[in-house]
Design an enzyme around this catalytic site. Structure first.
Site, mmCIF file in Angstrom:
data_model
loop_
_atom_site.group_PDB
_atom_site.id
_atom_site.type_symbol
_atom_site.label_atom_id
_atom_site.label_comp_id
_atom_site.label_asym_id
_atom_site.label_seq_id
_atom_site.Cartn_x
_atom_site.Cartn_y
_atom_site.Cartn_z
ATOM 1 N N ILE A 17 1.118 7.295 3.849
ATOM 2 C CA ILE A 17 2.109 7.034 4.798
ATOM 3 C C ILE A 17 3.303 6.153 4.075
ATOM 4 O O ILE A 17 4.301 5.959 4.179
ATOM 5 C CB ILE A 17 1.740 6.383 5.890
ATOM 6 C CG1 ILE A 17 0.763 7.317 6.873
ATOM 7 C CG2 ILE A 17 2.812 5.571 6.750
ATOM 8 C CD1 ILE A 17 -0.131 6.430 8.019
ATOM 9 N N SER A 46 1.700 3.442 -2.705
ATOM 10 C CA SER A 46 1.666 4.410 -3.647
ATOM 11 C C SER A 46 1.337 5.704 -3.430
ATOM 12 O O SER A 46 1.715 6.618 -3.992
ATOM 13 C CB SER A 46 0.315 4.132 -4.604
ATOM 14 O OG SER A 46 -0.812 4.063 -3.858
ATOM 15 N N TYR A 79 -12.557 -1.512 11.322
ATOM 16 C CA TYR A 79 -11.139 -0.994 11.545
ATOM 17 C C TYR A 79 -10.619 -1.329 12.696
ATOM 18 O O TYR A 79 -9.491 -1.756 12.632
ATOM 19 C CB TYR A 79 -11.315 0.405 10.951
ATOM 20 C CG TYR A 79 -10.024 1.048 11.043
ATOM 21 C CD1 TYR A 79 -9.104 1.051 9.765
ATOM 22 C CD2 TYR A 79 -9.505 1.879 11.931
ATOM 23 C CE1 TYR A 79 -7.570 1.615 9.541
ATOM 24 C CE2 TYR A 79 -7.981 2.488 11.804
ATOM 25 C CZ TYR A 79 -7.334 2.205 10.736
ATOM 26 O OH TYR A 79 -6.073 2.844 10.580
ATOM 27 N N GLY A 100 0.890 -1.279 0.100
ATOM 28 C CA GLY A 100 -0.039 0.010 0.203
ATOM 29 C C GLY A 100 0.911 1.195 0.159
ATOM 30 O O GLY A 100 0.446 2.045 0.805
ATOM 31 N N SER A 125 -2.918 0.932 14.672
ATOM 32 C CA SER A 125 -3.517 2.185 14.811
ATOM 33 C C SER A 125 -3.907 2.351 16.534
ATOM 34 O O SER A 125 -3.983 1.473 17.056
ATOM 35 C CB SER A 125 -4.946 2.107 14.090
ATOM 36 O OG SER A 125 -5.728 3.418 14.551
#
Length: 242
Positions: free
Chosen positions: A13, A10, A150, A8, A137
């Protein structure tokens, strides 16, 4: 030169991590749908580092993960450092959330960590060396209203990280996770209105959101030799948000 695979990466972060580590590592940029921005990042990094490639893969899909690793190994050899950064967020009441959406978020946030780790570990064990860093997170510990999916995915990442660290420590492989608070990214700006962001900022002790490059700096330290005795940790970086 060690090889780093960043899922992830691209934008946000992930892209900041790639920029921070360039040009000291061989870098694999992973993207799924953001081809244009991934290729722009690739071209930017290659100005100072020829050892950068970009690979499209849905990291929640086992076949695509295996293909990504096959291509990485063909170009750079085995993955020395795995940074599991890919993630999706969603704001839903549990009773309103479709199961298909739950499964999609879990696949991207949690299944991906299992699939990429599973694929990377055998060669790390054969070398008696390797590093895995997972993106958790603050919500993985504290939970967030309307972000149950999430939060659950990040809480599971915390447990997975601690367990895997114990499993791999005898093989000289370190596994850690970092748990950011609120980070100023496109995803944040898309999920909240300007007024909501200002209200959130007031809840942070430092009265501002983290910059993506500050998260990248912590990653850079964790994968360095200076952090050689750190494993099995969930490291908070939240500006006194919690």
């Amino acid at each position: 030169m060690k090889t780093v695979l960043i899922t992830g990466s691209s934008r946000g972060i992930g892209a900041a991590i790639a920029r921070k580590l360039n040009p000291n590592y061989k870098i694999v940029i992973n993207y799924n749908k953001s081809k244009e921005v991934a290729l722009k990042l690739l071209n930017d990094l290659r100005k100072t580092n020829p050892n950068v490639i970009a690979i499209k893969a849905d990291v929640g899909d086992e076949e695509e993960v295996n293909s990504m690793f096959d291509l990485t190994e063909k170009n750079f050899g085995s993955v020395d450092i795995l940074i599991n950064n890919a993630g999706l967020s969603s704001f839903d009441l549990v009773q309103d959330m479709e199961y298909a959406k739950w499964k999609r978020i879990m696949a991207t946030n949690l299944d991906s960590v299992f699939l990429t780790s599973k694929r990377a570990i055998p060669k790390m064990i054969s070398k008696k060396n390797g590093i895995i860093v997972n993106m958790s997170s603050v919500w993985g510990e504290y939970g967030a209203s309307m972000e149950a999916c999430y939060s659950a995915s990040k809480g599971a990442i915390n447990s997975f990280t601690k367990s895997l660290a114990k499993e791999l420590a005898p093989s000289g492989i370190r596994v850690n996770a970092i748990a950011p608070g609120i980070v100023d990214t496109d995803m944040m700006r898309n999920d909240f209105s300007v007024n909501e962001l200002e209200d959130l900022k007031c809840e942070v002790g430092l009265n501002r959101f983290a910059r993506a490059d500050e998260i990248a700096s912590l990653i850079s330290f964790l994968i360095s030799d200076e952090a050689s005795y750190i494993t099995g940790e969930i490291i908070n970086i939240n500006g006194s948000f919690y």
